[in-house]
Every structure is written in structure tokens, then in C-alpha cells.
Scaffold this active site. Structure first.
Site, PDB file in Angstrom:
ATOM      1  N   GLY A 171       0.759  -1.238   0.000  1.00 16.81           N
ATOM      2  CA  GLY A 171       0.000   0.000   0.000  1.00 16.81           C
ATOM      3  C   GLY A 171       0.786   1.283   0.000  1.00 16.81           C
ATOM      4  O   GLY A 171       0.232   2.364   0.232  1.00 16.81           O
ATOM      5  N   HIS A 246      12.553  -4.101 -21.083  1.00 17.95           N
ATOM      6  CA  HIS A 246      11.358  -4.923 -21.252  1.00 17.95           C
ATOM      7  C   HIS A 246      10.147  -4.134 -20.775  1.00 17.95           C
ATOM      8  O   HIS A 246      10.274  -3.053 -20.190  1.00 17.95           O
ATOM      9  CB  HIS A 246      11.483  -6.222 -20.452  1.00 17.95           C
ATOM     10  CG  HIS A 246      11.823  -6.006 -19.016  1.00 17.95           C
ATOM     11  ND1 HIS A 246      13.137  -5.942 -18.560  1.00 17.95           N
ATOM     12  CD2 HIS A 246      11.052  -5.811 -17.912  1.00 17.95           C
ATOM     13  CE1 HIS A 246      13.140  -5.724 -17.266  1.00 17.95           C
ATOM     14  NE2 HIS A 246      11.885  -5.639 -16.845  1.00 17.95           N
ATOM     15  N   ARG A 329      18.076   5.740 -12.751  1.00 21.30           N
ATOM     16  CA  ARG A 329      18.695   4.439 -12.527  1.00 21.30           C
ATOM     17  C   ARG A 329      18.107   3.540 -13.596  1.00 21.30           C
ATOM     18  O   ARG A 329      16.891   3.437 -13.745  1.00 21.30           O
ATOM     19  CB  ARG A 329      18.394   3.933 -11.124  1.00 21.30           C
ATOM     20  CG  ARG A 329      18.981   2.530 -10.826  1.00 21.30           C
ATOM     21  CD  ARG A 329      18.009   1.452 -11.184  1.00 21.30           C
ATOM     22  NE  ARG A 329      18.413   0.120 -10.728  1.00 21.30           N
ATOM     23  CZ  ARG A 329      17.770  -0.992 -11.033  1.00 21.30           C
ATOM     24  NH1 ARG A 329      16.676  -0.957 -11.791  1.00 21.30           N
ATOM     25  NH2 ARG A 329      18.192  -2.147 -10.593  1.00 21.30           N
ATOM     26  N   ASP A 331      17.419   0.054 -15.484  1.00 22.30           N
ATOM     27  CA  ASP A 331      17.256  -1.369 -15.190  1.00 22.30           C
ATOM     28  C   ASP A 331      17.848  -2.239 -16.297  1.00 22.30           C
ATOM     29  O   ASP A 331      17.737  -1.925 -17.481  1.00 22.30           O
ATOM     30  CB  ASP A 331      15.757  -1.656 -15.035  1.00 22.30           C
ATOM     31  CG  ASP A 331      15.471  -3.011 -14.437  1.00 22.30           C
ATOM     32  OD1 ASP A 331      15.998  -3.283 -13.339  1.00 22.30           O
ATOM     33  OD2 ASP A 331      14.712  -3.781 -15.043  1.00 22.30           O
ATOM     34  N   GLU A 360      22.208  -0.357 -13.975  1.00 23.93           N
ATOM     35  CA  GLU A 360      22.185  -1.589 -13.184  1.00 23.93           C
ATOM     36  C   GLU A 360      23.058  -2.615 -13.911  1.00 23.93           C
ATOM     37  O   GLU A 360      22.617  -3.331 -14.805  1.00 23.93           O
ATOM     38  CB  GLU A 360      20.766  -2.144 -13.028  1.00 23.93           C
ATOM     39  CG  GLU A 360      20.738  -3.367 -12.109  1.00 23.93           C
ATOM     40  CD  GLU A 360      19.593  -4.323 -12.369  1.00 23.93           C
ATOM     41  OE1 GLU A 360      19.392  -5.245 -11.556  1.00 23.93           O
ATOM     42  OE2 GLU A 360      18.906  -4.185 -13.404  1.00 23.93           O
ATOM     43  N   HIS A 426      16.529  -3.865  -3.492  1.00 25.47           N
ATOM     44  CA  HIS A 426      15.317  -4.686  -3.608  1.00 25.47           C
ATOM     45  C   HIS A 426      15.597  -6.031  -4.265  1.00 25.47           C
ATOM     46  O   HIS A 426      14.727  -6.909  -4.270  1.00 25.47           O
ATOM     47  CB  HIS A 426      14.250  -3.933  -4.420  1.00 25.47           C
ATOM     48  CG  HIS A 426      14.528  -3.889  -5.872  1.00 25.47           C
ATOM     49  ND1 HIS A 426      15.484  -3.064  -6.437  1.00 25.47           N
ATOM     50  CD2 HIS A 426      13.990  -4.585  -6.909  1.00 25.47           C
ATOM     51  CE1 HIS A 426      15.525  -3.254  -7.741  1.00 25.47           C
ATOM     52  NE2 HIS A 426      14.626  -4.173  -8.058  1.00 25.47           N
ATOM     53  N   ASP A 427      16.788  -6.221  -4.810  1.00 25.03           N
ATOM     54  CA  ASP A 427      17.114  -7.454  -5.536  1.00 25.03           C
ATOM     55  C   ASP A 427      17.955  -8.435  -4.740  1.00 25.03           C
ATOM     56  O   ASP A 427      18.245  -9.530  -5.230  1.00 25.03           O
ATOM     57  CB  ASP A 427      17.862  -7.109  -6.826  1.00 25.03           C
ATOM     58  CG  ASP A 427      16.930  -6.724  -7.962  1.00 25.03           C
ATOM     59  OD1 ASP A 427      15.796  -7.222  -7.993  1.00 25.03           O
ATOM     60  OD2 ASP A 427      17.328  -5.907  -8.808  1.00 25.03           O
ATOM     61  N   ARG A 475      11.866  -6.889   1.001  1.00 25.40           N
ATOM     62  CA  ARG A 475      11.030  -5.779   0.542  1.00 25.40           C
ATOM     63  C   ARG A 475       9.889  -5.526   1.533  1.00 25.40           C
ATOM     64  O   ARG A 475       8.811  -5.075   1.164  1.00 25.40           O
ATOM     65  CB  ARG A 475      10.449  -6.090  -0.836  1.00 25.40           C
ATOM     66  CG  ARG A 475      11.486  -6.362  -1.912  1.00 25.40           C
ATOM     67  CD  ARG A 475      10.822  -6.734  -3.231  1.00 25.40           C
ATOM     68  NE  ARG A 475      11.799  -7.123  -4.246  1.00 25.40           N
ATOM     69  CZ  ARG A 475      11.490  -7.545  -5.471  1.00 25.40           C
ATOM     70  NH1 ARG A 475      10.214  -7.644  -5.831  1.00 25.40           N
ATOM     71  NH2 ARG A 475      12.435  -7.879  -6.331  1.00 25.40           N
TER      72      ARG A 475
END
Length: 574
Positions: A171, A246, A329, A331, A360, A426-427, A475
């Protein structure tokens, strides 16, 4: 005897680069403890006299890894066109290195020496100075905040068109970020890096549906405009995530291809399409098109297609011109056409000459950091090295220093100063998940993050001790009301340390001591100003023998009378 196999110099590379139109840096690698002296000889490659008149400068041994020593010199050249060679000495031998030849005699012709053809201003690192000075706070929008000091923490779904549902897991919203800018500013951060905000289906927003609008379940375009405006008013820059490798399989162009097949005018917008194009609902069925990491719902864009390229150039201009973002940034940057990135840089810099591009790229990135594409890349090697030294103890201080040396000397100085250093994102797993539940290990890694060369980037919640080794937790929701470990004051101190000591931004890096255990001492120096840092990454007291200074650190934990407590640190400024 000099170890010939170990000697390395690469012209026009991280071993030979300019810092200004008169300043040049030259480096050479040799066997560890293999030389007693290294001398640079340089001259004017177009001087009218013959032979060339050379000047000599002593080079400094600046770093060591397990196998090699690195010598370096930075100097102002009176010549714009430079030829040069190296004189290598040990106790038994003197050799000359010129044009990849090691010899006891010098060549006859000036063309046989190393050459820096012309010190062109276009070859000077153009990393914007603000990025080098920045301290970055990375936010995963769905997980950060719904409003002031609050994250809703429950999933929701929002309709988008006739076929798509936009998902939220926790949220978080754009307004939630804006409402907590005071929190970020109070910690001292000067830049936000925000993971994707564009309209997208999944909660992570990497399956983009609409590149020109904020995801409706996250907020509105006006909300984002207000976020950037409020951030700028606090002196905080904003970098957003660009996903151009993508898109979603419901992105308008791919949707058209799926519906119309070879009749679609967008059939060349995607990589390796085979007809008929089917969106397989079953995960076990391989799609008839290339996609991101075999994620069938994220078809790979053909960024070498001029129409695709122009579409995303307009996206680039839109967010910089109309919303004032300070950079991108980017991706999966290493899978995108390089001509695309060169064009992207030109278009972004034309609108904002100080906009930045951060790629990245998880591996060494020399070929993307030549001044024509990215300003910086995400330095995942930094994280890996810290994990293995401060966290898991897989390596000792000597091995850690060797890795840091290789990491630091793979780029020119100006590029190194802008590398986006990180401990987690986050990865990957939260760094604290490797710290054996000991917050002191995290503190050591954070001290290194803020005092090593490069731009420190902190993932949201690290200052509150967030843990996590899988997607649901790394996350996880920002623990506004119940910090696992409240490290906010510690982070404020680190941010202040870096911002008040330019040596930590522009200074040289020298390892002073490392042992076969966990004691590591290094120094940053800018002219007469120094910052010396001692870290003890093991669970026993370490003695700081023969070190100066040994008293009165300006910042420390566990330092007393020339000793460092287990997992202790000390920082001296002078």
C-alpha cells in the site's frame, strides 16, 4: 629479478586518463614487493627536437592486493600531447616499459613509446559533482509509506483498462513518500532513488504498461510533481527507475502484436518475435519471444529499433523536462543496445546538463563508463566484499583489502568517486541478514560505506535494522512504529561525517594496515586533510600497534588506549 608476467599498463584506460585539460594520471601494475623504485618519464610527443626530451617523476606505490602492487602518479603536464615510458627497478635489474615491451634499452623512435595522443576536454570525466557529494536513500515505493509514518501493510487491486489489474502488496504511495520527506531530510540524505513509479501490473512495477504516467494505484502525476518539488525545496535530488529493456505483455505495442500478429506495425519493437505471438498463461510454456530472465509477462524490447529508441527518448525528456527529475537508474542496463544509451545521454543532458545515468550492471562496468553512456553503475561488488568481511567472515582483512584494491583500480578516479555503493537493494538480501543478529557488524559495514570512495546508497529501513533474506522480508514494510534496531542517530553521524570531510568524497584511499584476521585500517586524504578509519571485524579485541593517531577519535565505538573492542571502530580527522 623483475617478474615480467606481472607487469601491466593499458593506455587510454583506467591506467591512463586525464582529470582536466592539464592533469593526467598514469598507473602501472607490478608483482607484489617486486620493485624498489618505479619512475615515469614523459615528454612532448610532437616536440621539434629529436630525440624527445623527457622529464622524470617518481611514482608512488598506492595499493597492494594479494598478488600485485599498483604504482600511480597524477601530475600537471605542460604538453597536450604526451609520450611516456616507465623505468622499473629492483635490487638486481632495471627495465624500461614502453608500448607493452619490457627491455633493457630504450627504443629509437618516438612512436615506440606509450602515447596519450591529445588531452581532449571531451575525455575528462563528466560525472556531475552533486552525485559525488550525494548521500542516497533508496525507496521501494510499495513498501515505504502510505501516509506520515505509516504503511498500510495490506494488498489491494485496481482495474486498469479491460484486461489488467494493478497490484499493491503493502500500500505504499507517492504521497506517502512526500509526507515523510522530513524524515529523510532529518537523517541528512541529499538524494532519493525511487524504484519504478510508472503504471504497471505487479507490485514491484517492473512490468510497465504506461511510461508517461504514474501508476494509478500509487498516486497521480500531480502527486509525483509535488514530491519532486517538495524534495527539491529540501535540497534533495530525485532519481527514478527507467525500465527500458522490457515491458508488460499488456503494454500497448505488445498487446497490438499479440492481437494482430505479423500485421501489427509494432512487430519490430520486440526481440526475437516468432509468430503467432501467444501470451502463455501456463508458466511451463516457453513464450515465442525473448523476455526478461524468462519472465513471460515481460517481453524484451528491441531498443536498436529507431522507433523504439525515439519513443523512449520522449519518455526521457518528459520526466526530466516536465517533472524535474535529476536522473535515472536504468534497469538491466547491460542488455540494452549501447547506441540507445548514447542517445539517451545526449537527450537527457540537453535538457539538464547535470542529469545523471546510473546503470544496473552487476559486474565490472568499464566499457559502459567511458563518458558516452553512464555516469555511474550500481556497485554490487562493494556489497559482496562487505558481506564476506563484516558479515559472514568468509574473508579476512588482507583478502578484503585485495578485493577493495581491485574494485577501486578498475575505474579512473573521477568515475570511482561517483560509483553507487550499496550494501543491499530490492534485488538482494538485506545486509543485516548476514550479520549473525549482531548490529555491530552492520555498523562496521555502514562506516565503510560512508568512508570509502564512491556515493553511499542506503536501502530504506536499514537505519531501523530491517532484516530479510527472501522477497517478502527484504522488501518488507517500513517498521515505522517498531524499529528492529533504531540506528537513526548513528546514520545521522555518518552522513554528517561525510558531508563535513571532503577527503571522504575526493580524497585518495590508502590502506595502512590489514592482518590475517579482522583488523583493517585505511586513510582518506585530500591535500593536508586526512580521515583515518580503523575497523575490527572480529569478536576479539585488536591492538592498534604503531598507528598514528592513537588517541581522541572524533567518532568511535569500543576504542580505548590503542585497542579496539570486538566489532569496534574508530575514526580520526586531521
Amino acid at each position: 629479478m623483475i617478474d615480467r608476467q606481472a607487469v601491466l599498463h593499458i593506455p587510454l584506460s583506467q591506467y591512463a586518463f586525464i582529470n582536466s585539460e592539464i592533469s593526467i594520471t598514469l598507473r602501472i601494475r607490478v608483482a607484489r614487493d617486486g620493485l624498489t623504485r618505479c619512475v615515469l618519464h614523459f615528454g612532448d610527443r610532437v616536440c621539434p627536437s629529436d630525440p624527445v626530451i623527457f622529464s622524470s617523476l617518481e611514482m608512488e606505490k598506492v595499493a597492494t592486493d594479494l598478488d600485485f602492487d599498483y604504482y600511480e602518479i597524477t601530475f600537471d603536464s605542460p604538453y597536450t600531447r604526451v609520450c611516456y615510458y616507465f623505468e622499473l627497478c629492483d635490487s638486481d635489474e632495471r627495465l624500461y616499459l614502453f608500448a607493452d615491451i619490457l627491455s633493457k634499452v630504450l627504443p629509437q623512435e618516438r612512436s615506440e613509446f606509450y602515447q596519450y595522443p591529445f588531452m581532449r576536454r571531451e575525455e575528462i570525466s563528466t560525472v556531475p559533482d552533486w552525485l559525488k557529494q550525494a548521500v542516497v536513500y533508496n525507496i521501494f515505493p510499495d513498501s515505504f509509506a502510505s501516509e506520515w509514518r505509516f504503511i498500510r501493510g495490506t494488498p489491494s487491486e485496481t482495474g486498469w483498462g479491460s484486461d489488467v489489474v494493478l497490484k499493491s502488496k503493502l500500500g505504499g504511495t507517492i504521497r506517502g513518500i512526500t509526507a515523510n520527506l522530513d524524515y529523510i531530510a532529518d537523517l541528512g540524505f541529499t538524494c532519493l532513488y525511487i524504484n519504478p513509479i510508472f503504471a504497471a501490473g505487479e507490485y514491484h512495477k517492473y512490468d510497465v504498461l504506461d511510461y508517461f504516467n504514474v501508476s494509478p494505484n500509487m498516486g497521480t502525476n500531480e502527486d509525483f510533481h509535488e514530491l519532486v518539488s517538495q524534495a527539491h525545496s529540501r535540497g534533495i535530488r530525485v532519481i527514478i527507475d527507467g525500465v527500458f529493456n522490457h515491458c508488460s505483455w499488456y503494454f500497448f505495442a505488445f498487446d497490438d502484436v499479440a492481437r494482430n500478429g505479423e500485421r501489427s506495425k509494432y512487430k519490430d519493437w520486440f526481440y526475437d518475435l516468432r509468430f503467432p505471438v501467444i501470451r502463455p498463461e501456463n508458466e511451463s510454456i516457453r513464450p515465442t519471444y525473448s523476455s526478461f530472465a524468462y519472465e513471460r509477462k515481460m517481453p524484451k524490447l528491441n531498443t536498436s529499433n529507431p522507433e523504439v529508441r525515439e519513443y523512449f527518448m520522449e519518455v526521457c525528456e518528459h520526466w526530466i523536462r516536465d517533472y524535474g527529475v535529476d536522473g535515472w537508474r536504468l534497469d538491466v542496463a547491460n542488455e540494452v543496445d549501447r547506441t540507445f544509451w548514447r542517445a539517451f545521454r545526449q537527450r537527457s543532458r540537453a535538457i539538464n546538463p547535470e542529469s545523471v545515468m546510473i546503470g544496473e550492471i552487476w559486474e565490472s562496468s568499464e566499457t559502459w563508463l567511458q563518458g558516452d553512456m553512464f555516469d555511474s553503475t550500481m556497485n554490487y561488488d562493494f556489497r559482496k566484499n562487505c558481506r564476506d568481511f563484516f558479515g559472514t567472515e568468509a574473508i579476512n582483512a588482507t583478502e578484503f583489502n585485495a578485493r577493495v584494491t581491485k574494485m577501486n583500480y578498475r575505474y579512473p578516479t573521477g568515475i570511482l568517486q561517483g560509483q553507487l555503493n550499496l550494501l543491499d537493494s530490492h534485488d538482494v538480501n538485506r545486509f543485516f541478514s548476514y550479520c549473525q543478529k549482531d548490529i555491530r557488524r552492520l555498523r562496521l559495514a555502514e562506516v565503510f560505506l560512508f568512508t570509502a570512495p564512491g556515493t553511499p546508497c542506503v536501502f530504506y529501513g536499514d537505519e531501523l535494522g530491517m532484516d530479510g533474506d527472501h522477497e517478502e522480508t527484504l522488501r518488507g514494510p517500513m517498521p515505522w512504529d517498531a524499529p528492529f534496531h533504531d540506528e537513526r542517530e548513528f546514520f545521522r553521524t555518518l552522513v554528517t561525517l561525510r558531508r563535513e570531510n571532503k577527503a571522504l568524497i575526493y580524497g585518495s584511499y590508502r590502506a595502512l594496515f590489514m592482518d590475517e584476521d579482522g583488523l583493517y585500517i585505511y586513510r582518506r586524504q585530500l591535500k593536508e586533510h586526512t580521515v583515518t578509519i580503523a575497523l575490527n571485524a572480529r569478536n576479539h579485541t585488536a591492538k592498534l600497534e604503531d598507528m598514528d593517531p592513537l588517541t581522541d577519535p572524533m567518532m568511535s565505538d569500543g576504542f580505548e588506549a590503542g585497542r579496539l573492542a570486538p566489532f569496534g571502530y574508530a575514526v580520526w580527522t586531521q
